[in-house]
Scaffold this motif. Sequence first.
Motif, mmCIF file in Angstrom:
data_model
loop_
_atom_site.group_PDB
_atom_site.id
_atom_site.type_symbol
_atom_site.label_atom_id
_atom_site.label_comp_id
_atom_site.label_asym_id
_atom_site.label_seq_id
_atom_site.Cartn_x
_atom_site.Cartn_y
_atom_site.Cartn_z
ATOM 1 N N LEU A 49 13.397 7.283 10.790
ATOM 2 C CA LEU A 49 12.927 6.424 11.873
ATOM 3 C C LEU A 49 14.077 6.102 12.803
ATOM 4 C CD1 LEU A 49 10.649 4.696 13.127
ATOM 5 C CD2 LEU A 49 11.401 2.826 11.647
ATOM 6 N N PHE A 67 4.390 14.159 1.852
ATOM 7 C CA PHE A 67 5.207 12.954 1.923
ATOM 8 C C PHE A 67 4.401 11.742 1.467
ATOM 9 C CE2 PHE A 67 8.816 14.516 4.313
ATOM 10 C CZ PHE A 67 8.315 15.543 5.082
ATOM 11 N N ASN A 89 0.850 -1.176 0.000
ATOM 12 C CA ASN A 89 0.000 0.000 0.000
ATOM 13 C C ASN A 89 0.894 1.236 0.000
ATOM 14 O OD1 ASN A 89 0.081 1.379 2.922
ATOM 15 N ND2 ASN A 89 0.134 -0.843 3.204
ATOM 16 N N VAL A 92 -4.432 1.024 -1.721
ATOM 17 C CA VAL A 92 -4.092 -0.386 -1.561
ATOM 18 C C VAL A 92 -4.101 -1.158 -2.882
ATOM 19 C CG1 VAL A 92 -4.751 -2.529 -0.407
ATOM 20 C CG2 VAL A 92 -5.013 -0.348 0.781
ATOM 21 N N TYR A 98 11.314 1.833 17.045
ATOM 22 C CA TYR A 98 9.911 1.455 17.080
ATOM 23 C C TYR A 98 9.728 0.348 18.099
ATOM 24 C CZ TYR A 98 10.720 -2.646 14.052
ATOM 25 O OH TYR A 98 11.151 -3.835 13.509
ATOM 26 N N ASN A 126 1.512 0.097 18.116
ATOM 27 C CA ASN A 126 2.918 0.173 17.731
ATOM 28 C C ASN A 126 3.336 1.624 17.892
ATOM 29 O OD1 ASN A 126 2.885 -2.536 16.970
ATOM 30 N ND2 ASN A 126 2.337 -2.052 14.870
ATOM 31 N N GLN A 138 0.883 5.486 1.259
ATOM 32 C CA GLN A 138 0.184 6.472 2.057
ATOM 33 C C GLN A 138 0.732 7.858 1.741
ATOM 34 O OE1 GLN A 138 0.867 5.101 6.071
ATOM 35 N NE2 GLN A 138 0.555 2.997 5.396
ATOM 36 N N GLY A 141 0.849 5.908 10.051
ATOM 37 C CA GLY A 141 1.446 6.752 11.069
ATOM 38 C C GLY A 141 0.546 7.885 11.502
ATOM 39 N N SER A 168 6.194 -6.537 8.779
ATOM 40 C CA SER A 168 6.904 -5.271 8.947
ATOM 41 C C SER A 168 5.990 -4.235 9.586
ATOM 42 C CB SER A 168 7.405 -4.759 7.600
ATOM 43 O OG SER A 168 7.939 -3.468 7.751
ATOM 44 N N TYR A 169 6.522 -3.529 10.562
ATOM 45 C CA TYR A 169 5.768 -2.482 11.237
ATOM 46 C C TYR A 169 6.253 -1.107 10.854
ATOM 47 C CZ TYR A 169 5.047 -6.656 14.040
ATOM 48 O OH TYR A 169 4.773 -7.925 14.446
ATOM 49 N N GLN A 170 7.166 -1.039 9.912
ATOM 50 C CA GLN A 170 7.815 0.217 9.618
ATOM 51 C C GLN A 170 7.326 0.807 8.316
ATOM 52 O OE1 GLN A 170 12.135 -0.143 9.917
ATOM 53 N NE2 GLN A 170 11.790 -2.175 10.764
ATOM 54 N N LEU A 171 7.374 2.123 8.257
ATOM 55 C CA LEU A 171 7.093 2.851 7.037
ATOM 56 C C LEU A 171 8.370 3.516 6.552
ATOM 57 C CD1 LEU A 171 3.766 4.668 7.979
ATOM 58 C CD2 LEU A 171 4.029 2.796 6.341
ATOM 59 N N TYR A 211 6.478 4.699 17.614
ATOM 60 C CA TYR A 211 7.635 5.058 16.795
ATOM 61 C C TYR A 211 8.208 6.403 17.248
ATOM 62 C CZ TYR A 211 5.119 1.855 13.657
ATOM 63 O OH TYR A 211 4.442 0.787 13.127
ATOM 64 N N PHE A 229 -1.795 12.273 8.384
ATOM 65 C CA PHE A 229 -2.186 11.241 7.424
ATOM 66 C C PHE A 229 -3.323 11.747 6.546
ATOM 67 C CE2 PHE A 229 -2.991 7.136 5.752
ATOM 68 C CZ PHE A 229 -4.363 6.901 5.804
ATOM 69 N N TYR A 262 10.560 9.303 15.416
ATOM 70 C CA TYR A 262 11.194 9.804 14.195
ATOM 71 C C TYR A 262 11.943 11.092 14.525
ATOM 72 C CZ TYR A 262 8.139 6.831 11.285
ATOM 73 O OH TYR A 262 7.480 5.781 10.689
ATOM 74 N N GLN A 320 -4.690 6.368 2.236
ATOM 75 C CA GLN A 320 -3.958 5.141 1.954
ATOM 76 C C GLN A 320 -4.552 4.505 0.698
ATOM 77 O OE1 GLN A 320 -2.441 1.784 4.859
ATOM 78 N NE2 GLN A 320 -4.589 1.476 4.487
ATOM 79 N N PRO A 330 0.421 -0.686 8.709
ATOM 80 C CA PRO A 330 0.825 0.413 9.588
ATOM 81 C C PRO A 330 0.531 1.757 8.950
ATOM 82 C CG PRO A 330 2.760 -0.538 8.544
ATOM 83 C CD PRO A 330 1.594 -1.400 8.162
ATOM 84 N N PHE A 376 9.540 6.623 4.387
ATOM 85 C CA PHE A 376 9.011 7.874 3.862
ATOM 86 C C PHE A 376 9.897 8.402 2.741
ATOM 87 C CE2 PHE A 376 5.560 9.348 6.611
ATOM 88 C CZ PHE A 376 5.642 8.439 7.651
ATOM 89 N N GLY A 377 9.256 9.005 1.755
ATOM 90 C CA GLY A 377 9.999 9.804 0.795
ATOM 91 C C GLY A 377 10.481 11.080 1.473
ATOM 92 N N PRO A 419 5.021 0.738 3.423
ATOM 93 C CA PRO A 419 5.520 -0.182 4.447
ATOM 94 C C PRO A 419 6.747 -0.918 3.937
ATOM 95 C CG PRO A 419 3.551 -1.063 3.412
ATOM 96 C CD PRO A 419 3.738 0.297 2.859
ATOM 97 N N TYR A 448 0.938 11.915 3.296
ATOM 98 C CA TYR A 448 0.863 12.761 4.477
ATOM 99 C C TYR A 448 1.112 14.205 4.063
ATOM 100 C CZ TYR A 448 1.435 8.428 7.129
ATOM 101 O OH TYR A 448 1.269 7.160 7.636
#
Lengths: 113, 113
Positions: free
Chosen positions: B46, A88, A31, A50, B49, B32, A33, B102, A98-101, B34, A45, B36, A48, B100, A103-104, A92, A35
């Motif tokens: 990041l 931004f 997916n 998908v 986390y 979860n 996202q 944010g 994975s719990y992390q994003l 985080y 946010f 940053y 999103q 996830p 970011f650009g 994921p 921001y």
Amino acid sequence: GQQVMQIPQYQHVQEGEDFTTYCNSSTTLSNIQWYKQRPGGHPVFLIQLVKSGEVKKQKRLTFQFGEAKKNSSLHITATQTTDVGTYFCAGPDSGAGSYQLTFGKGTKLSVIP
Amino acid sequence: SQTIHQWPATLVQPVGSPLSLECTVEGTSNPNLYWYRQAAGRGLQLLFYSVGIGQISSEVPQNLSASRPQDRQFILSSKKLLLSDSGFYLCAWSVPQGRPVGYFGPGTRLTVT
């Protein structure tokens, strides 16, 4: 590791002009996202996406997710001064659970009234 | 509804001094969490986390540490600050399962002098 690249880094537009920012991932994303961070504020946010080829609209904002799920775009029609900020994209990290994003680096939009 | 709190909002600390930033989340269980960091005009990096109490994952080597003493509390610490630790520190939470997303707190602007 996964990389998410955004272009342009900066964009200055006259109020009423359109604006587009592009996001490209080095890997296929489950997916993506988007921001928005207003000057002096924190990222908020927006949306999103998908599905492959998905298009969503929020008033003057149109979000697209590429067919290959590796790129996305945000288009703003007829910009207003309230659109000022940094946009931004984030995806994921690849890998199960994975719990992390990632970011650009963002596109900073300035709107000249 | 869920809310996320961070304090202090701004902080000026001398080099070599300790640091403690706190983040709490309300209205959700087992989020979860985080941390940053955002350098001036830059993207989001990041730092840490956590998927549960006492469970901390670090993304970058640094002189910062994080702890999660309670389910909805996340603390960022340093024993001795460096000039390079200056930045905008953002705490974020996401739902414990699924994709996830944010949700960011208001952030702490740290200046190390």
